[in-house]
Motif scaffolding. Sequence first.
Motif, short mmCIF file in Angstrom:
data_model
loop_
_atom_site.label_atom_id
_atom_site.label_comp_id
_atom_site.label_asym_id
_atom_site.label_seq_id
_atom_site.Cartn_x
_atom_site.Cartn_y
_atom_site.Cartn_z
N LEU A 1 158.75 -48.46 6.36
CA LEU A 1 158.27 -47.13 6.02
C LEU A 1 158.02 -46.30 7.27
CD1 LEU A 1 157.29 -45.04 3.96
CD2 LEU A 1 155.05 -46.18 4.01
N ILE A 2 157.40 -46.89 8.27
CA ILE A 2 157.15 -46.20 9.54
C ILE A 2 158.47 -45.78 10.17
CG2 ILE A 2 156.35 -46.54 11.92
CD1 ILE A 2 154.07 -48.26 10.71
N ASP A 3 159.45 -46.65 10.17
CA ASP A 3 160.75 -46.32 10.74
C ASP A 3 161.40 -45.14 9.99
OD1 ASP A 3 160.43 -48.35 12.59
OD2 ASP A 3 161.69 -49.78 11.49
N ALA A 4 161.30 -45.17 8.66
CA ALA A 4 161.88 -44.07 7.86
C ALA A 4 161.14 -42.76 8.15
CB ALA A 4 161.80 -44.42 6.38
N LEU A 5 159.83 -42.82 8.25
CA LEU A 5 159.06 -41.61 8.53
C LEU A 5 159.34 -41.07 9.93
CD1 LEU A 5 155.64 -42.60 6.91
CD2 LEU A 5 157.27 -40.89 6.08
N ARG A 6 159.52 -41.95 10.88
CA ARG A 6 159.88 -41.51 12.24
C ARG A 6 161.23 -40.81 12.24
NH1 ARG A 6 157.99 -46.63 15.91
NH2 ARG A 6 155.84 -45.96 16.15
N ALA A 7 162.18 -41.37 11.51
CA ALA A 7 163.51 -40.76 11.45
C ALA A 7 163.43 -39.39 10.80
CB ALA A 7 164.46 -41.67 10.67
N GLU A 8 162.65 -39.29 9.74
CA GLU A 8 162.48 -37.99 9.07
C GLU A 8 161.78 -36.99 9.97
OE1 GLU A 8 160.65 -36.19 4.91
OE2 GLU A 8 160.64 -38.36 5.24
N LEU A 9 160.80 -37.44 10.71
CA LEU A 9 160.09 -36.57 11.65
C LEU A 9 161.03 -36.06 12.73
CD1 LEU A 9 157.44 -35.34 12.66
CD2 LEU A 9 157.05 -37.46 13.91
N GLU A 10 161.87 -36.93 13.25
CA GLU A 10 162.83 -36.51 14.27
C GLU A 10 163.81 -35.47 13.71
OE1 GLU A 10 162.95 -37.08 17.57
OE2 GLU A 10 161.02 -38.05 17.23
N LEU A 11 164.25 -35.67 12.48
CA LEU A 11 165.14 -34.71 11.85
C LEU A 11 164.45 -33.36 11.69
CD1 LEU A 11 167.84 -34.14 10.38
CD2 LEU A 11 166.72 -34.90 8.28
N LEU A 12 163.20 -33.37 11.27
CA LEU A 12 162.45 -32.12 11.11
C LEU A 12 162.23 -31.44 12.46
CD1 LEU A 12 159.86 -33.19 8.40
CD2 LEU A 12 161.82 -31.66 8.11
N LYS A 13 161.96 -32.21 13.49
CA LYS A 13 161.81 -31.63 14.83
C LYS A 13 163.08 -30.94 15.27
CE LYS A 13 158.39 -34.75 16.88
NZ LYS A 13 158.20 -35.77 17.93
N LYS A 14 164.22 -31.57 15.01
CA LYS A 14 165.49 -30.97 15.38
C LYS A 14 165.73 -29.67 14.61
CE LYS A 14 167.69 -35.25 16.79
NZ LYS A 14 168.68 -36.29 16.47
N LYS A 15 165.38 -29.67 13.32
CA LYS A 15 165.55 -28.46 12.52
C LYS A 15 164.67 -27.33 13.06
CE LYS A 15 167.00 -30.29 8.07
NZ LYS A 15 166.66 -30.41 6.64
#
Length: 66
Positions: free
Chosen positions: A33-47
Amino acid sequence: MDEKRIAELEIRYMQQQETLQELSDVLYQQQRLIDALRAELELLKKKIDVEPGLVDARQHERPPHY
């Protein structure tokens, strides 16, 4: 040691092994779950880096009292 004491120790050992396995499973799920949330956070940062207006589009609007 008598057989009753050995049996009790074996039962405790088995219970501890089960508990350790359950804890290990929970820890694994939490890490996924932490890994998935980190990936989502990185995607949002890029956006946000690409389109800063996505965060708060109202920051470019004039207040109603103007």
